[in-house]
Design a protein around this motif. Structure first.
Motif, mmCIF file in Angstrom:
data_model
loop_
_atom_site.group_PDB
_atom_site.id
_atom_site.type_symbol
_atom_site.label_atom_id
_atom_site.label_comp_id
_atom_site.label_asym_id
_atom_site.label_seq_id
_atom_site.Cartn_x
_atom_site.Cartn_y
_atom_site.Cartn_z
ATOM 1 N N ARG A 563 0.835 -1.217 0.000
ATOM 2 C CA ARG A 563 0.000 0.000 0.000
ATOM 3 C C ARG A 563 0.863 1.258 0.000
ATOM 4 N N ARG A 564 1.934 1.220 0.787
ATOM 5 C CA ARG A 564 2.791 2.413 0.830
ATOM 6 C C ARG A 564 3.444 2.663 -0.533
ATOM 7 N N LEU A 565 3.840 1.591 -1.223
ATOM 8 C CA LEU A 565 4.495 1.756 -2.519
ATOM 9 C C LEU A 565 3.583 2.430 -3.536
ATOM 10 N N GLN A 567 0.977 4.374 -2.635
ATOM 11 C CA GLN A 567 0.325 5.479 -1.928
ATOM 12 C C GLN A 567 -1.162 5.220 -1.684
ATOM 13 N N GLY A 568 -1.464 4.006 -1.241
ATOM 14 C CA GLY A 568 -2.834 3.721 -0.834
ATOM 15 C C GLY A 568 -3.772 3.336 -1.969
ATOM 16 N N PHE A 665 4.436 5.571 -10.039
ATOM 17 C CA PHE A 665 5.229 5.658 -8.808
ATOM 18 C C PHE A 665 6.692 5.333 -9.095
#
Lengths: 736, 736
Positions: A563-565, A567-568, A665
């Motif tokens: 999720r962090r990679l 950004q949710g 990302f």
């Protein structure tokens, strides 16, 4: 391991050798193998009983029981299962009324049992009763009870302490007996693993079994390196809980290294103040953790690594070093040049005072003094040291280190402690009381035993290298062919998994320890012939989930990191890829990217699970399919075929779904090629599967396809595709 | 809140009122609203800039930025965004070189920034530079830098302390300025929330904005009840981290109650020894936590609840009670009868010594003494107490409590502390220095202010009641219509979310606090007119994910708890159901099932999220669809229609998938009806959607369908289906 039935409705003896994945029973017709095609009534009954023991999942039984480590001996009775309900209660022996450890363990057990079943027990605390084996015969009318019978509080610090226990389960009574409460602690964990669901009675239950159990090795350890990356108290505590669950009994705590001195010293405060970034264990915390471990029957052995790996000591006390200093904490991995100066008497008075202070914190009889990877450049460059060696007849650095170790060993002896060291310390001059921990190879363990030293095996248990559980599982400290006498074998105390922390943070460390360490725990506890890898993995998946109860993050931080990679945003496509990625194994990662202690451990490689379960399941599918194919049955077994095609189709389509996230990302750029590769090899895999199924010999693979398979082996972002090898197998192409 | 553009490529001023979800710009033609159908070039440019500010997600922009709480003022420049790369560095003011708090905050910031971006920064520690505002004009050629400008270390314990900050972002320079380091701490959190991705430059970036920010209220608290269920140190610490992220500044720590005395007292050791089950904070831990909070600009206000909620005190010291005793810890919830005897002088000498000890641990100027829910039976039954009241002219229990509070307030005053109490303590006789915390209603806050007392609002912020974030968000301490003078309004210090812990364990508490508390934090920080609920939820989802960085388990324990319920088997069908379940709101849960402090908090109701996000998204879909339908456009908007049908179809099929698990695992029996109900109402919902879309008036709902809708409103296993109301709306049936 032998599993047999004490009694059976159909009055035959069942001897089941589950370790090799086959099941036999002895009848009038002799020993017969049970296969899944059998369908006699007797067999139905037999299978009706077996799954309750939790050794194997039998189709349609809906049972997912598993024990890990597997007990020495499990037998089945034809009693009804023990049904759990809110009236369940737990009785401790009144002789042991003052054993607070047992009482607290019983309360934790009740809380976990209630947590897993959602049952509101009327009796939330154990009661006390006579310390004698209750009669099962007279029991039937009473409330469902677990009676604990135990003769004394065990001493977890006594290497020869009795850890055995036995469990008898009948329809309304469970008796857990042991000589010591340490045995009881183990037995309670076994009971939690045995917890089952009775499908006919809509109730949580324990199967009617009888268990005898004791460990094969008395030293079953986990090393946690808290120096390279500091691990807060809660990380240590939850790992202690998990250790207890799989019956490990030694926490080897690596507290000092070039990157940080992680323990408060009141005698020499500059050790932790200047030798760390502010992250160290206070003495109160150390005491809490030692007590926390002791509550769970686990010893804590501290390691103060010397004379190498010593930079953190020297930042505050440069006068102890072999070079003039000043010294700085190293943010880099690898072996530092900085070593202690063993020729200085002040070093020994310093260490005497320091170690004396440490013995007030660590009651264990053993202290680990490291001794590995001692660089000798500073010794060679120092005239004083060279002169000292001449004066003392020390012909080389190894002799100088032996001199150092001898002096340390005598300091520890005066403190009533026994020294442990890594295998480099092995030298004819060191006292026989010292324990050798073998990390560079099995050979050093053999050598130590032959020279009369006790030893602990860590070679083959380096979980930081991201190898498979299978690799570690097959690493027997004393394989059948070992070249040691019975007496020498007795000197091998056991083994230790080692969690070195260059590439783990508090966020990822659990996923590098668990569940693989449970396989090592089984190797050290269970009989040698418990060695079926497939069954180990089946149970490992189950135990891995149960371990979450302790707050471990080895499963749940995976999605969180994904999720962090992104950004949710939606992680599904990313997860499909990372599910089949593994971190590059061995020491390769450290040689890339210029890692320091500040580097982020939040990238894809850190989320990627070692020994990826999805890749492993695909491997077994491929094995099955190739097996079917080689016997001309690839077109008849639909299930395996469908599952393989589902996997490959998912992967084939995944890059299309993931590419937007990769473009969006920047942190995902490094896995772009892996995503492309997975799609490419999936297409090749699908072609290979169709070829095998149709036995169409006119289907061939092009050079471009072979190149694609080869390209897909390459790691990117320190991760590699763990399914490429198996897809290559499907193609039947020669693997270069 | 006003958002405007300082300058724009197309030289018009943009005034954007995002709080109300609409966007305006001022041009030669006057103030114009921007709608999504606009397509002029100018508009494209405008939209190209706006998303960088992160206030709204604009289709196709792939931006998910959000700030929470929303700053006072945000303006956009037409500068290029600031691009982050490995050369990024951070500079602290050399005047503040000895401000260790600022330095450590800067290091944590760098680590989080590196963790989110995967960037290996060359500079892992901040540098120091001149404490003057750098010139943006002369900067362009240098490395990308974040310069911190700050005049002094703030005193977080000073209510009037300056927490404001400003941020200016240009293409290679960010300047964060504040009077105090407290402002800097807030600004760093804002910067982390502003972190964006520049889609054109494949880089992490900050948008070119200018921000001015300061809080609306100076008291922004979170109460954590560690008495009813003990919360270990790591739980408190990660919640402190999360508080800092959303700019809360007071941890109100409820440490004593009928169920446990959770703090070590050396003066009166029987308080924690006999007044707890062994779970309490050691004084070293208290000091660590207070320091941990102070590092993050957060004050810690301890609560010692008296004279009611006092059982835990009385177990060890029965002589302080109003009844003869002996007393036992209560495992039950609700209000205990046991109260202190305020007529005994020994009580005050006891409390004087105790409070003096506590002031050595809690440096904050405020001490909370509870005072809520004092049962008066024991006072009525005691002849001594009755006589005392007559002698002292105390005509009722409330006056006796005021006598007690007066004496406590003077003890605290001698210790240099100010007393806080729950609104029951409001009485004409208590000193005006005391702060009133309103929990029973807004009215008591108004009343307190009118009487000249300072107050804190908690009514409306009871997050333990599992209400929606929206409910709390709309609860303004000082709504526009409030009947208070400006001076009286000044007495309202702020508010506090309260996490009472009857029904939370360390495993579930995070999911009851977060993310909803972020909405309360915004209410207390941001301007009153930041009140658009839909935009709040949009940002809440994003902030909720970011909060995971601190190790919070509010998202990740959800799947874990579901895995435990099905013993590690597939959770997908269970998740589909629980996604739309919510715990029964309010005080209903406590009235069911005979809960005690031993009861398991591991069932479906504990996994079910309050204010279920999936249900909320469905609610918005239904709103949109009904809106479209009422204007005759239900058949033209395919997206909304498809999404609703997808949801309903998933739910319709789910019981078929879930029923096997429900039959298999007894703990799921209680949700069987919910699973059946969901499938039934989904079918009705699908029919309703088709009717609206086709505008077919001949489709009607049967009585059986109406009964099914009604039946589905009923809770089971303390959980209810949060989508039934919205499905009823779709049917256009009257709701009884």
């Amino acid at each position: 391991m032998i599993v047999y039935c004490r009694s059976l409705r159909h009055s035959f003896l069942l001897a089941s050798f589950l370790a090799c994945g086959r099941l036999f029973f002895a009848s009038e017709r002799g020993l017969q193998e049970i296969t899944s095609s059998e369908s006699s009534n007797a067999m139905q009954d037999l299978l009706g009983i077996l799954p309750k023991a939790g050794h194997r999942e039998i189709q349609g039984s809906n049972m997912t029981l598993a024990m890990m480590p597997m007990p020495l001996q499990v037998s089945f009775t034809n009693d009804d299962p023990f049904l759990l309900d809110k009236d369940f209660y737990m009785e401790l022996p009144e002789d042991d009324e003052f054993n607070e450890r047992l009482l607290r363990a019983a309360k934790r057990f009740l809380s976990r049992l209630s947590g897993r079943t959602g049952l509101f027990f009327e009796n939330n605390s154990p009661t006390y009763g006579k310390n004698e084996t209750p009669s099962f015969f007279h029991w039937s009318k009473k409330l469902p009870a677990l009676k604990i019978r135990c003769r004394r509080k065990g001493d977890e610090m006594e290497l020869e302490e009795d850890e055995s226990y036995s469990i008898e389960i009948a329809s309304t009574l469970v008796v857990l007996e042991a000589d010591t409460d340490l045995g009881i602690l183990h037995g309670l964990e076994t009971l939690l693993q045995l917890l089952s669901v009775d499908p006919f009675r809509q109730s949580y239950s324990w199967p009617a079994v009888s268990i005898r159990d004791k460990p094969r090795f008395r030293w079953r350890g986990l090393l946690i390196d808290a120096s390279r990356h500091f691990m807060p108290v809660d990380v240590i505590q939850r790992n202690i809980d998990a250790m207890a669950t799989v019956k490990l009994n030694v926490l080897h705590w690596h507290l000092t290294d070039d990157q940080g001195f992680r323990i408060e010293s009141k005698a020499y405060p500059k050790l932790h103040e200047r030798g760390s970034d502010g992250n160290y264990y206070k003495q109160t915390e150390i005491k809490d953790i030692v007590a926390y471990a002791a509550e769970r029957g686990i010893r804590v052995v501290p390691e103060f690594d010397l004379p190498g790996h010593a930079t953190a000591w020297l930042v505050g006390y440069p006068e102890l070093g072999s070079a003039p200093g000043p010294y700085e904490l190293s943010p880099y991995w690898g072996i530092s040049e900085h070593v202690m100066d063993p020729t200085k008497d002040t070093l020994y008075s310093f260490l005497e005072k320091f170690l004396h202070e440490m013995t007030t914190l660590f009651p264990d009889p053993f202290v680990h003094m490291g001794g590995d990877e001692v660089k000798i450049n500073e010794w060679n460059e120092s005239a004083t040291i060279q002169n000292f060696m001449v004066d003392h007849n020390l012909s080389n650095a190894h002799e100088l280190q032996a001199y150092f170790n001898n002096r340390i060993a005598s300091i520890l002896k005066r403190e009533g402690k026994i020294m442990i060291g890594w295998d480099e310390i092995l030298h004819p001059n060191i006292p026989k009381s010292i324990i050798i921990q073998s990390w560079r190879g099995h050979d050093s363990m053999i050598q130590a035993a032959q020279q009369g030293y006790r030893s602990i095996l860590s070679n083959g248990y380096y979980i930081d290298l991201c190898l498979s559980a299978e690799t570690h599982y097959q690493n027997d400290p004393l394989p059948s062919a070992v070249n040691l006498t019975r007496e020498e074998q007795e000197l091998v105390l056991g083994g230790e998994a080692t969690m070195w922390s260059e590439f783990v943070s508090p966020e990822t460390i659990d996923s590098r320890i668990w569940p693989r360490t449970a396989a090592i725990a089984e190797r050290l506890w269970s009989p040698q012939n418990v060695s079926d890898v497939k069954d180990m993995y089946r149970r490992l998946d189950i135990i891995g989930t149960q371990l979450e109860e302790h707050g471990l993050t080895h499963i749940k931080n995976y999605d969180m990191m994904l999720r962090r990679l992104v950004q949710g945003s939606d992680i599904s496509a990313l997860k499909t890829l990372v599910d089949v990625l593994e971190p590059v194994p061995g020491y390769e990662r450290g040689q890339q990217l210029g890692y320091t202690s500040f580097s982020p451990l939040t990238r894809v490689v850190d989320a990627a699970p070692p020994d990826a379960p999805v890749a492993r399941r695909f491997r077994y599918l491929v094995d099955d399919f190739l097996q079917l194919s080689s016997t001309g049955r690839a077109d008849t077994n639909r299930t395996t075929y469908i599952e393989i095609v589902e996997c490959l189709s998912l992967w084939k389509e995944n890059h299309g779904k993931l590419s937007t996230s990769i473009e969006r990302f920047p942190v995902l750029q490094e896995i772009k090629q892996l995503s492309v590769d997975l799609a490419e090899v999936a297409v090749i895999g699908l072609k290979a599967v169709e070829r095998l199924r149709s036995m169409n010999k006119r289907i061939h693979f092009s050079n471009a396809e072979r190149r694609a398979l080869n390209r897909a082996r390459k790691a990117h972002g320190q991760s590699f595709l763990a399914v490429v090898f198996d897809i290559r197998l499907l193609t039947l192409e020669k693997i270069p």
